[in-house]
Scaffold this motif. Sequence first.
Motif, short mmCIF file in Angstrom:
data_model
loop_
_atom_site.label_atom_id
_atom_site.label_comp_id
_atom_site.label_asym_id
_atom_site.label_seq_id
_atom_site.Cartn_x
_atom_site.Cartn_y
_atom_site.Cartn_z
N VAL A 414 0.83 -1.20 0.00
CA VAL A 414 0.00 0.00 0.00
C VAL A 414 0.87 1.25 0.00
CG1 VAL A 414 -1.80 1.23 1.28
CG2 VAL A 414 -1.74 -1.28 1.30
N VAL A 415 0.54 2.20 -0.87
CA VAL A 415 1.26 3.48 -0.86
C VAL A 415 0.71 4.33 0.29
CG1 VAL A 415 1.66 5.62 -2.14
CG2 VAL A 415 1.70 3.41 -3.34
N VAL A 416 1.62 4.78 1.15
CA VAL A 416 1.23 5.64 2.28
C VAL A 416 2.11 6.88 2.27
CG1 VAL A 416 1.28 5.88 4.80
CG2 VAL A 416 0.41 3.76 3.75
N ASP A 417 1.49 8.05 2.06
CA ASP A 417 2.25 9.30 1.97
C ASP A 417 2.29 10.06 3.28
OD1 ASP A 417 1.14 9.95 -1.46
OD2 ASP A 417 2.85 8.82 -0.64
N GLU A 418 1.35 9.76 4.19
CA GLU A 418 1.31 10.53 5.44
C GLU A 418 1.46 9.63 6.67
OE1 GLU A 418 -2.14 13.07 3.40
OE2 GLU A 418 -2.03 13.31 5.61
N TRP A 419 2.23 10.08 7.62
CA TRP A 419 2.58 9.27 8.79
C TRP A 419 1.35 8.78 9.56
CZ3 TRP A 419 6.14 6.18 10.02
CH2 TRP A 419 6.18 5.64 11.32
N LYS A 420 0.30 9.57 9.56
CA LYS A 420 -0.88 9.18 10.36
C LYS A 420 -1.45 7.85 9.85
CE LYS A 420 -4.33 11.82 7.67
NZ LYS A 420 -4.71 10.57 6.94
N ASP A 421 -1.20 7.55 8.57
CA ASP A 421 -1.75 6.31 7.99
C ASP A 421 -0.77 5.14 8.08
OD1 ASP A 421 -2.99 8.44 5.37
OD2 ASP A 421 -3.97 7.82 7.24
N PHE A 422 0.49 5.43 8.50
CA PHE A 422 1.54 4.41 8.37
C PHE A 422 1.27 3.20 9.28
CE2 PHE A 422 5.79 3.57 6.70
CZ PHE A 422 6.27 2.61 7.56
N VAL A 423 1.17 3.44 10.60
CA VAL A 423 1.04 2.31 11.54
C VAL A 423 -0.29 1.57 11.35
CG1 VAL A 423 1.02 1.62 13.97
CG2 VAL A 423 2.62 3.36 13.19
N PRO A 424 -1.40 2.27 11.18
CA PRO A 424 -2.66 1.53 10.94
C PRO A 424 -2.57 0.64 9.70
CG PRO A 424 -3.13 3.82 11.49
CD PRO A 424 -1.64 3.71 11.33
N THR A 425 -1.92 1.15 8.64
CA THR A 425 -1.79 0.34 7.41
C THR A 425 -0.90 -0.87 7.68
OG1 THR A 425 -1.99 2.37 6.12
CG2 THR A 425 -1.16 0.43 4.97
N LEU A 426 0.17 -0.62 8.43
CA LEU A 426 1.10 -1.72 8.77
C LEU A 426 0.36 -2.78 9.59
CD1 LEU A 426 4.23 -2.21 8.52
CD2 LEU A 426 4.38 -1.34 10.87
N ASN A 427 -0.45 -2.33 10.54
CA ASN A 427 -1.15 -3.28 11.42
C ASN A 427 -2.26 -4.04 10.70
OD1 ASN A 427 0.49 -2.60 13.49
ND2 ASN A 427 -0.92 -1.13 14.42
N ALA A 428 -2.57 -3.60 9.49
CA ALA A 428 -3.59 -4.33 8.71
C ALA A 428 -2.91 -5.33 7.78
CB ALA A 428 -4.41 -3.32 7.90
N LYS A 429 -1.73 -5.83 8.23
CA LYS A 429 -1.01 -6.87 7.50
C LYS A 429 -0.60 -6.44 6.10
CE LYS A 429 -2.78 -11.02 9.81
NZ LYS A 429 -3.32 -12.39 9.59
N ASN A 430 -0.06 -5.22 6.02
CA ASN A 430 0.44 -4.72 4.73
C ASN A 430 1.93 -4.41 4.82
OD1 ASN A 430 -2.18 -4.41 3.28
ND2 ASN A 430 -2.59 -2.99 4.98
#
Length: 505
Positions: A414-430
């Motif tokens: 997943v492309v993540v440009d903003e830090w606020k989305d980084f950990v939630p995206t990581l925790n969703a097995k990405n």
Amino acid sequence: LVGITVDKTKDFSSWYSQIVVKSELLDYYDVSGCYILRPNSYAVWEEIQDWFNARIKKMGVKNCYFPMFVSSRVLEKEKDHIEGFAPEVAWVTRAGSSDLEEPVAIRPTSETVMYPYYAKWIRSHRDLPLKLHQWNSVVRWEFKHPQPFLRTREFLWQEGHTVHLTREAAQEEVSQILDLYAGIYEELLAVPVVKGKKTENEKFAGGDYTTTVEGFIAATGRGIQGATSHHLGTNFSKMFDISVENPEGSDKPRILTHQNSWGLSTRVIGVMVMTHSDNKGLVLPPRVAQNQVVVVPVGITAKTTDAERKEINDGAAEIEKRLKDAEVRAFGDYRANYTPGWKYAEWELKGVPLRIEFGPKDLQNGQAVAVRRDDNSKYTVKLSELETRIPEILQEMQVGLLEKARKDFDSHRVVVDEWKDFVPTLNAKNVILSPWCGDGDCEDDIKDSSAKKDDGEDEEVDEKAPSMGAKSLCIPFEQPTLKSGQKCVKCDRAAKVYCMFGRSY
Ligand SMILES: O=C1CCCN[C@@H]1CCCn1cnc2ccccc2c1=O
């Protein structure tokens, strides 16, 4: 027959341990961190060896064998090359009841074993390029939790060590080898990989740069390093004086050679198992399966006459023979004391890619029923078309496995440009593609900041959630477009490149 008793999505590590043992790939061994490779997995390694050997020999690479022991003097020749790795080095200190004068190390890799002899053998540029290669095992006495195939104290691998007159020639080979590694994963193991370059923090410190193929374990959402191809520049040739006389004249300074080293290990088997296998057991890609097809006679009951039973068994044996003659790795299961259902479960557990059922109706209609191990899809095949249809179905399965795994990887990158989305995206097995400033300290900050739960989250910490942070996996050669003025995902400085981050093995 006891099959897999845990669910892949609920208890992945127990599931994996059961799969590798119950499918007879491997067995645990008396020494911790060491495992026995049984025929089912060794056959996969042999397919990889055959495929890779054929291609590197076309590149002029020659196989050889160097000793497994390294003296401490030689191993520690260059402090900075070894210092990070020293804790993993295993030493022989005694023979029988007497201590050795000088302890000898067991090779963890063979640079320091081979390169003194490269210096001795290479005198003139006419001796270049020198391209030697070993199939061997190495020992790294890791203390992190061992895992079958993925992290073991001894593992089989191949290591290539080449010497070139020019940087360009060396760098061309680095990418050729990386393409072969991608081929092993995608063509043989049906595992998709992302090709890229390691960051300065993650590269082989003794080299100039490291290129890598990165895999993805969808079940855990973690990345995994698949194989590495390093350009060493002149770092080791300086250390070991692997140089040639200057073609412009012997009064000119000698020329340092440019080197590469590249390795892929039996870890690839673990990646294949984790990617394709399911709750019924192992799923082997047909291309590397020791047994591709099992023929099972069916529909034989107490009412079946001896004559009919013979016709069915003979028909099954005929199918087996015709497939073998057509270069399909087939075998028949004629055990009279087991039901077809029992046999299905056993061969599904052991990963046989295709099952062919042959019974009275099939005898009647001149057909057989083929069942794919990966998706249980069924094909009715005319016996007259056996030699063409069965290889086609096996190929369809090979492609199907790769495309399913590619879809899983692509949808979890997943492309993540903003830090606020980084950990939630990581925790969703990405795994995550983020714009990055290129600074190693920022890279460390990303790892540390993604280790704990983001303080913004109120959900209770799941004690099994991996506490590790997101490492940089690679800078993919295939880059999303950086917008002008794009900021680093973490530190707000200008982003230089998209980097792939993720929890990893
Ligand atoms: O990857 C490869 C590919 C094959 C040839 N070697 C390179 C680099 C190996 C890096 N490495 C990895 N673990 C080690 C462990 C102990 C001592 C030294 C080392 C060490 O040099």
